[in-house]
Structure formats: structure tokens, C-alpha cells
Design a protein around this motif. Structure first.
Motif, PDB file in Angstrom:
ATOM      1  N   ASN A  66       0.848  -1.188   0.000  1.00  0.00           N
ATOM      2  CA  ASN A  66       0.000   0.000   0.000  1.00  0.00           C
ATOM      3  C   ASN A  66       0.881   1.235   0.000  1.00  0.00           C
ATOM      4  O   ASN A  66       1.749   1.391   0.861  1.00  0.00           O
ATOM      5  CB  ASN A  66      -0.908   0.008   1.234  1.00  0.00           C
ATOM      6  CG  ASN A  66      -1.951  -1.086   1.197  1.00  0.00           C
ATOM      7  OD1 ASN A  66      -1.607  -2.263   1.215  1.00  0.00           O
ATOM      8  ND2 ASN A  66      -3.217  -0.713   1.148  1.00  0.00           N
TER       9      ASN A  66
ATOM     10  N   ARG B  28       1.390   5.458  -0.024  1.00  0.00           N
ATOM     11  CA  ARG B  28       0.790   6.758   0.289  1.00  0.00           C
ATOM     12  C   ARG B  28       0.478   7.485  -1.015  1.00  0.00           C
ATOM     13  O   ARG B  28       1.248   7.439  -1.968  1.00  0.00           O
ATOM     14  CB  ARG B  28       1.754   7.604   1.124  1.00  0.00           C
ATOM     15  CG  ARG B  28       1.977   7.072   2.533  1.00  0.00           C
ATOM     16  CD  ARG B  28       2.867   8.011   3.312  1.00  0.00           C
ATOM     17  NE  ARG B  28       4.207   8.074   2.740  1.00  0.00           N
ATOM     18  CZ  ARG B  28       4.930   9.186   2.632  1.00  0.00           C
ATOM     19  NH1 ARG B  28       4.437  10.331   3.029  1.00  0.00           N
ATOM     20  NH2 ARG B  28       6.140   9.150   2.113  1.00  0.00           N
TER      21      ARG B  28
ATOM     22  N   LYS C 235       3.265   2.436   2.731  1.00  0.00           N
ATOM     23  CA  LYS C 235       2.656   2.735   4.024  1.00  0.00           C
ATOM     24  C   LYS C 235       3.125   1.701   5.048  1.00  0.00           C
ATOM     25  O   LYS C 235       3.057   0.504   4.810  1.00  0.00           O
ATOM     26  CB  LYS C 235       1.135   2.718   3.910  1.00  0.00           C
ATOM     27  CG  LYS C 235       0.569   3.897   3.120  1.00  0.00           C
ATOM     28  CD  LYS C 235      -0.933   3.802   2.986  1.00  0.00           C
ATOM     29  CE  LYS C 235      -1.646   3.991   4.314  1.00  0.00           C
ATOM     30  NZ  LYS C 235      -1.519   5.368   4.831  1.00  0.00           N
ATOM     31  N   ALA C 236       3.598   2.183   6.166  1.00  0.00           N
ATOM     32  CA  ALA C 236       4.176   1.294   7.179  1.00  0.00           C
ATOM     33  C   ALA C 236       3.159   0.297   7.716  1.00  0.00           C
ATOM     34  O   ALA C 236       3.489  -0.865   7.977  1.00  0.00           O
ATOM     35  CB  ALA C 236       4.760   2.117   8.321  1.00  0.00           C
ATOM     36  N   GLN C 237       1.918   0.720   7.869  1.00  0.00           N
ATOM     37  CA  GLN C 237       0.896  -0.157   8.437  1.00  0.00           C
ATOM     38  C   GLN C 237       0.163  -0.963   7.376  1.00  0.00           C
ATOM     39  O   GLN C 237      -0.645  -1.812   7.697  1.00  0.00           O
ATOM     40  CB  GLN C 237      -0.099   0.672   9.248  1.00  0.00           C
ATOM     41  CG  GLN C 237       0.528   1.450  10.400  1.00  0.00           C
ATOM     42  CD  GLN C 237       1.267   0.551  11.360  1.00  0.00           C
ATOM     43  OE1 GLN C 237       0.790  -0.535  11.726  1.00  0.00           O
ATOM     44  NE2 GLN C 237       2.464   0.970  11.773  1.00  0.00           N
ATOM     45  N   GLY C 238       0.436  -0.673   6.114  1.00  0.00           N
ATOM     46  CA  GLY C 238      -0.127  -1.491   5.047  1.00  0.00           C
ATOM     47  C   GLY C 238      -1.611  -1.336   4.842  1.00  0.00           C
ATOM     48  O   GLY C 238      -2.263  -2.221   4.300  1.00  0.00           O
ATOM     49  N   ARG C 239      -2.199  -0.213   5.256  1.00  0.00           N
ATOM     50  CA  ARG C 239      -3.641  -0.013   5.079  1.00  0.00           C
ATOM     51  C   ARG C 239      -3.889   1.305   4.355  1.00  0.00           C
ATOM     52  O   ARG C 239      -3.181   2.286   4.564  1.00  0.00           O
ATOM     53  CB  ARG C 239      -4.358   0.005   6.427  1.00  0.00           C
ATOM     54  CG  ARG C 239      -4.308  -1.310   7.181  1.00  0.00           C
ATOM     55  CD  ARG C 239      -5.237  -1.272   8.387  1.00  0.00           C
ATOM     56  NE  ARG C 239      -4.840  -0.257   9.344  1.00  0.00           N
ATOM     57  CZ  ARG C 239      -3.956  -0.477  10.323  1.00  0.00           C
ATOM     58  NH1 ARG C 239      -3.395  -1.661  10.459  1.00  0.00           N
ATOM     59  NH2 ARG C 239      -3.652   0.488  11.178  1.00  0.00           N
TER      60      ARG C 239
ATOM     61  N   ARG D 195       9.668   4.523  10.645  1.00  0.00           N
ATOM     62  CA  ARG D 195       8.329   4.115  10.195  1.00  0.00           C
ATOM     63  C   ARG D 195       8.263   2.609   9.968  1.00  0.00           C
ATOM     64  O   ARG D 195       7.217   1.985  10.101  1.00  0.00           O
ATOM     65  CB  ARG D 195       7.983   4.804   8.874  1.00  0.00           C
ATOM     66  CG  ARG D 195       7.789   6.296   8.924  1.00  0.00           C
ATOM     67  CD  ARG D 195       7.535   6.797   7.509  1.00  0.00           C
ATOM     68  NE  ARG D 195       7.410   8.255   7.453  1.00  0.00           N
ATOM     69  CZ  ARG D 195       7.384   8.943   6.314  1.00  0.00           C
ATOM     70  NH1 ARG D 195       7.482   8.291   5.163  1.00  0.00           N
ATOM     71  NH2 ARG D 195       7.259  10.254   6.333  1.00  0.00           N
ATOM     72  N   TYR D 196       9.390   2.062   9.572  1.00  0.00           N
ATOM     73  CA  TYR D 196       9.465   0.638   9.245  1.00  0.00           C
ATOM     74  C   TYR D 196      10.238  -0.144  10.306  1.00  0.00           C
ATOM     75  O   TYR D 196      10.794  -1.205  10.028  1.00  0.00           O
ATOM     76  CB  TYR D 196      10.102   0.465   7.863  1.00  0.00           C
ATOM     77  CG  TYR D 196       9.450   1.346   6.824  1.00  0.00           C
ATOM     78  CD1 TYR D 196       8.218   0.999   6.264  1.00  0.00           C
ATOM     79  CD2 TYR D 196      10.033   2.545   6.421  1.00  0.00           C
ATOM     80  CE1 TYR D 196       7.599   1.815   5.329  1.00  0.00           C
ATOM     81  CE2 TYR D 196       9.418   3.360   5.488  1.00  0.00           C
ATOM     82  CZ  TYR D 196       8.201   2.994   4.946  1.00  0.00           C
ATOM     83  OH  TYR D 196       7.580   3.810   4.023  1.00  0.00           O
ATOM     84  N   ASP D 197      10.265   0.410  11.518  1.00  0.00           N
ATOM     85  CA  ASP D 197      10.945  -0.230  12.645  1.00  0.00           C
ATOM     86  C   ASP D 197      12.403  -0.527  12.330  1.00  0.00           C
ATOM     87  O   ASP D 197      12.936  -1.584  12.686  1.00  0.00           O
ATOM     88  CB  ASP D 197      10.222  -1.527  13.040  1.00  0.00           C
ATOM     89  CG  ASP D 197       8.798  -1.275  13.512  1.00  0.00           C
ATOM     90  OD1 ASP D 197       8.592  -0.270  14.218  1.00  0.00           O
ATOM     91  OD2 ASP D 197       7.900  -2.067  13.161  1.00  0.00           O
TER      92      ASP D 197
END
Length: 257
Positions: A126, A128, A136-140, A201-203
């Protein structure tokens, strides 16, 4: 018309641009592109000049991971010549449209634009919804795009790249994690725009780049800002902000710095 230009009432334009002595037609389609590339007709680029002088040879195969408007795509294409090849990965459809237009404007027969993202897994990602987009870090939410890995793509297409150019807005370590076989077997040079401040953002942390790259296998240079020339880097000083790292594989008889 590009969706970002439409929404902000921006008027795209095309002009003759010169960078590092290369003159080409260039289409700018978004306010971000205008801010980054402007209407300047003559520019130097310490970053790209270093790549040309230290990391490239005519006839090379380059994987450009993150293309945006395609300014660097044009330069790389000119420098590797008709014997070379530039494969530009850009997942956002609007950016693909702009890059393709700039490739066409300059009749670059050695460039292929691949409309996918590269990361550490095969599937989807996903993005932005921005001109300078990122995974997107959270994939949503955002725009869903196809994602592959450097290793998978090279294996499927029988590629042995000479240079990996990576500029993916903080997703750099994921791209490199998906390139481990290619790094070991093809031993390409590397140009990495490392966005140290947004890796979190991506740990990830900047120092983790040495978990996916063996620094002892490369001559390494760092460019701290766009206005500074690249200098040798021994790993002692911290990586902060946005930096460019340049890496050239050592020959077997090279000694470590």
C-alpha cells in the motif's frame, strides 16, 4: 492530466533542462516536481556526477528503484549509452506516466519502466497517495500496488545488474533485504539515498543498513548534503538526516580502509 496537478490547479510544463552537461527535454507534472526540478536550465549534481565518474561504465545495466519524474533516469540512460540498460521501478501510476513521457520525449530506447514496488517480499504493498510516495508502514489505505524483490525480479528476467540505485523514501532497508542474493552473486555498485529520519516508520534504524550490506566488501563514500562532495566513509560517524551512500565492490586483492 496527472491527478495531483489537477487537484492543486498546477499547470504541467515541458522545458529544456541541462544537468551535468546533459541537455534533455523534461516534463514536470506536479508541484513537488516543480519544487525539486524547477525551471533551471543548467544545474550541477554532485551526487549524479559522482555516480557517473566512480560507479558507472558505458554498457552497464542499472536497476533504478524509485524513479519519480525520471530526471536521473535520463542521465543514467545517456551515460550507459545504447549498449547499456536502465530498468526503472516506479509503482505509482501517475509517476509512471510522467517517467514514460520523459523517456519518450528523449527517445531513450535503453530504458524500461516497470510499474511495481520492490521490497523484501513478493505480493502487494500500500502506497501513500503522494507525488513522492512511499510504502505505508501499516499497510492499510492508499494505493495498492504489486511488489516484488530485487532477487526475484533478477532471477525471473536473467539480470546481472552493475548498479542498484535506491531512493524509496525510508523503505531502503526493505529493498536491500530483498536483494541479498543479487548483492552476493552480481556484486553491483550501490547508490543509496538513505532517509535516516524516517526509517523508524518501518521499525528500522540507519545502523541496520550494515546488517544487509557487508561494509568490508565495499569502498564506501558518503554525501551528507546535496551541496557537499562525497567523501570516504569509515562508519565511525553516525548516519543522520538524509544522506547519500555510494558503494563500489572491492577487488579481491583490496585491503580494508
Amino acid at each position: 492530466m496527472n491527478v495531483w496537478a489537477r487537484s492543486l490547479h498546477f499547470q504541467p510544463y515541458t522545458f529544456d533542462k541541462t544537468v551535468e552537461g546533459v541537455t534533455f527535454r523534461f516534463h514536470v507534472a506536479t508541484p513537488t516536481g516543480d519544487a525539486w526540478y524547477g525551471r533551471q536550465t543548467g544545474q550541477s549534481s554532485l551526487e549524479m556526477g559522482f555516480v557517473r565518474d566512480q560507479l558507472l561504465r558505458r554498457g552497464d545495466t542499472i536497476l533504478e528503484i524509485g524513479g519519480h519524474h525520471g530526471k536521473d533516469t535520463v542521465l543514467l540512460s545517456k551515460w550507459v549509452g545504447v549498449e547499456g540498460r536502465v530498468i526503472t521501478f516506479e509503482p505509482m501510476p501517475d509517476n509512471v506516466e510522467v517517467i514514460s513521457q520523459n523517456v519518450s520525449l528523449n527517445q531513450l530506447g535503453n530504458v524500461e519502466v516497470v510499474p511495481i514496488a520492490l521490497g523484501d517480499s513478493v505480493g502487494t504493498a500500500n502506497m501513500r497517495r503522494k507525488s513522492n510516495s512511499a510504502v505505508k508502514a501499516q499497510g492499510r489505505g492508499g494505493t495498492v500496488v504489486t511488489m516484488s524483490t530485487v532477487d526475484n525480479y533478477c532471477e525471473e528476467h536473467g539480470l546481472t545488474p552493475d548498479l542498484l540505485k535506491v531512493d524509496v523514501e525510508g523503505f531502503e532497508l526493505s529493498v536491500l533485504a530483498g536483494a541479498q542474493k543479487t548483492l552476493a552473486e552480481s556484486r553491483p555498485s550501490l547508490q543509496i539515498e538513505l532517509h535516516c529520519d524516517i526509517l523508524g516508520r518501518y521499525d528500522a534504524t540507519p545502523e541496520e543498513i550494515w546488517n544487509v550490506i557487508d561494509r568490508d566488501e565495499y569502498h564506501v563514500w558518503i554525501q551528507r548534503t546535496d551541496q557537499h562532495v562525497p567523501v570516504p566513509y569509515d562508519g565511525a560517524e553516525p548516519l543522520i538526516g538524509r544522506v547519500h551512500l555510494f558503494m563500489k565492490p572491492r577487488e579481491t586483492n583490496d585491503s580494508c580502509d
